[in-house]
Structures are given as C-alpha cells and as structure tokens.
Design a protein around this motif. Sequence first.
Motif, PDB file in Angstrom:
ATOM      1  N   GLN A 140       0.841  -1.187   0.000  1.00  0.00           N
ATOM      2  CA  GLN A 140       0.000   0.000   0.000  1.00  0.00           C
ATOM      3  C   GLN A 140       0.875   1.236   0.000  1.00  0.00           C
ATOM      4  O   GLN A 140       1.639   1.480   0.936  1.00  0.00           O
ATOM      5  N   ALA A 141       0.744   2.005  -1.070  1.00  0.00           N
ATOM      6  CA  ALA A 141       1.460   3.270  -1.188  1.00  0.00           C
ATOM      7  C   ALA A 141       0.614   4.382  -0.574  1.00  0.00           C
ATOM      8  O   ALA A 141      -0.607   4.239  -0.462  1.00  0.00           O
ATOM      9  N   PRO A 142       1.230   5.483  -0.180  1.00  0.00           N
ATOM     10  CA  PRO A 142       0.480   6.576   0.442  1.00  0.00           C
ATOM     11  C   PRO A 142      -0.653   7.059  -0.445  1.00  0.00           C
ATOM     12  O   PRO A 142      -0.457   7.313  -1.639  1.00  0.00           O
ATOM     13  N   GLY A 143      -1.841   7.142   0.121  1.00  0.00           N
ATOM     14  CA  GLY A 143      -2.986   7.642  -0.610  1.00  0.00           C
ATOM     15  C   GLY A 143      -3.599   6.662  -1.592  1.00  0.00           C
ATOM     16  O   GLY A 143      -4.503   7.022  -2.340  1.00  0.00           O
ATOM     17  N   LYS A 144      -3.112   5.435  -1.591  1.00  0.00           N
ATOM     18  CA  LYS A 144      -3.621   4.441  -2.533  1.00  0.00           C
ATOM     19  C   LYS A 144      -4.199   3.244  -1.796  1.00  0.00           C
ATOM     20  O   LYS A 144      -3.985   3.055  -0.603  1.00  0.00           O
ATOM     21  N   GLU A 145      -4.921   2.433  -2.544  1.00  0.00           N
ATOM     22  CA  GLU A 145      -5.495   1.223  -1.968  1.00  0.00           C
ATOM     23  C   GLU A 145      -4.408   0.152  -1.796  1.00  0.00           C
ATOM     24  O   GLU A 145      -3.341   0.224  -2.395  1.00  0.00           O
ATOM     25  N   ARG A 146      -4.733  -0.827  -0.984  1.00  0.00           N
ATOM     26  CA  ARG A 146      -3.835  -1.942  -0.787  1.00  0.00           C
ATOM     27  C   ARG A 146      -3.888  -2.849  -2.014  1.00  0.00           C
ATOM     28  O   ARG A 146      -4.961  -3.327  -2.397  1.00  0.00           O
ATOM     29  N   ASP A 147      -2.743  -3.080  -2.624  1.00  0.00           N
ATOM     30  CA  ASP A 147      -2.672  -3.830  -3.876  1.00  0.00           C
ATOM     31  C   ASP A 147      -2.068  -5.213  -3.675  1.00  0.00           C
ATOM     32  O   ASP A 147      -1.128  -5.394  -2.888  1.00  0.00           O
ATOM     33  N   PHE A 148      -2.583  -6.143  -4.423  1.00  0.00           N
ATOM     34  CA  PHE A 148      -2.068  -7.505  -4.442  1.00  0.00           C
ATOM     35  C   PHE A 148      -0.678  -7.543  -5.060  1.00  0.00           C
ATOM     36  O   PHE A 148      -0.418  -6.880  -6.065  1.00  0.00           O
ATOM     37  N   VAL A 149       0.211  -8.336  -4.484  1.00  0.00           N
ATOM     38  CA  VAL A 149       1.551  -8.531  -5.036  1.00  0.00           C
ATOM     39  C   VAL A 149       1.734  -9.978  -5.489  1.00  0.00           C
ATOM     40  O   VAL A 149       2.093 -10.248  -6.634  1.00  0.00           O
TER      41      VAL A 149
END
Length: 124
Positions: free
Chosen positions: A39-48
């Motif tokens: 999860q980057a600042p201001g973004k949603e949690r993304d699958f890796v």
Amino acid sequence: QVQLVESGGGLVQAGDSLRLSCAASGRTLSAYTMGWFRQAPGKERDFVVVLSRSGGITYYADSVKGRFTASRDNAKNTVYLQMNSLQPEDTAVYYCAATIRAGVRRQADDYNYWGQGTQVTVSS
C-alpha cells in the motif's frame, strides 16, 4: 489463529534488492494460503503475490512479475519476498497476509490475518 510479523524493509536505491520476511506464530503456516500486498500513500492496498499452502503454486501481479520472487519455508513458519530491480514505484508498506481458503486469492478481503507491515522506500 495466526500472528504475522514482517521484517526486512528499508530505504534502497533504484535497482537494488531487498528480502522481506514474514514470520508466523500461533499456528502452523502450512495450513494457510499466504499473500503479500502493498500500500502506497494515498492508494489502496494492492495484491503482489499469492502462494499456495505448499508453496508449489505462486501467482504474481503483472507489475512485479520477473522481479519479485515469493517463497515459503513451512518448517520455519516463514514466508519470504525477494525483491530485485526495485523501482521508485515499488515504494509502499508491504504486508503479508494469511487465509485458510485455498486457491489464487488476490483480494485483500479474502485474507483473515495480517501483519503490521514493513516500509519499503526506493529512491531514484
């Protein structure tokens, strides 16, 4: 119930590598499908990436395919994420997660247990 603790994050330069670890306690890790998210600042949690219970099956997000390698050592109750050729866009808090559900689980909502996260910062 399983408790997860990530480690290995840090500040690196573009092109460098890092290896994240996720140590589990409370229950044997082999009972769980494991995932890494970020999860980057201001973004949603993304699958890796998701790893099957045995580790024999892995599925990566397109953005990390060919650069990141996930593995698990069920005997050590630990999951790893080897990250090579890191780029500034990889900067995020990285989380490991566990679910009792089988299959390729790419949605954060599929996971029952989460670690506290470890910060990865890549400078250009």
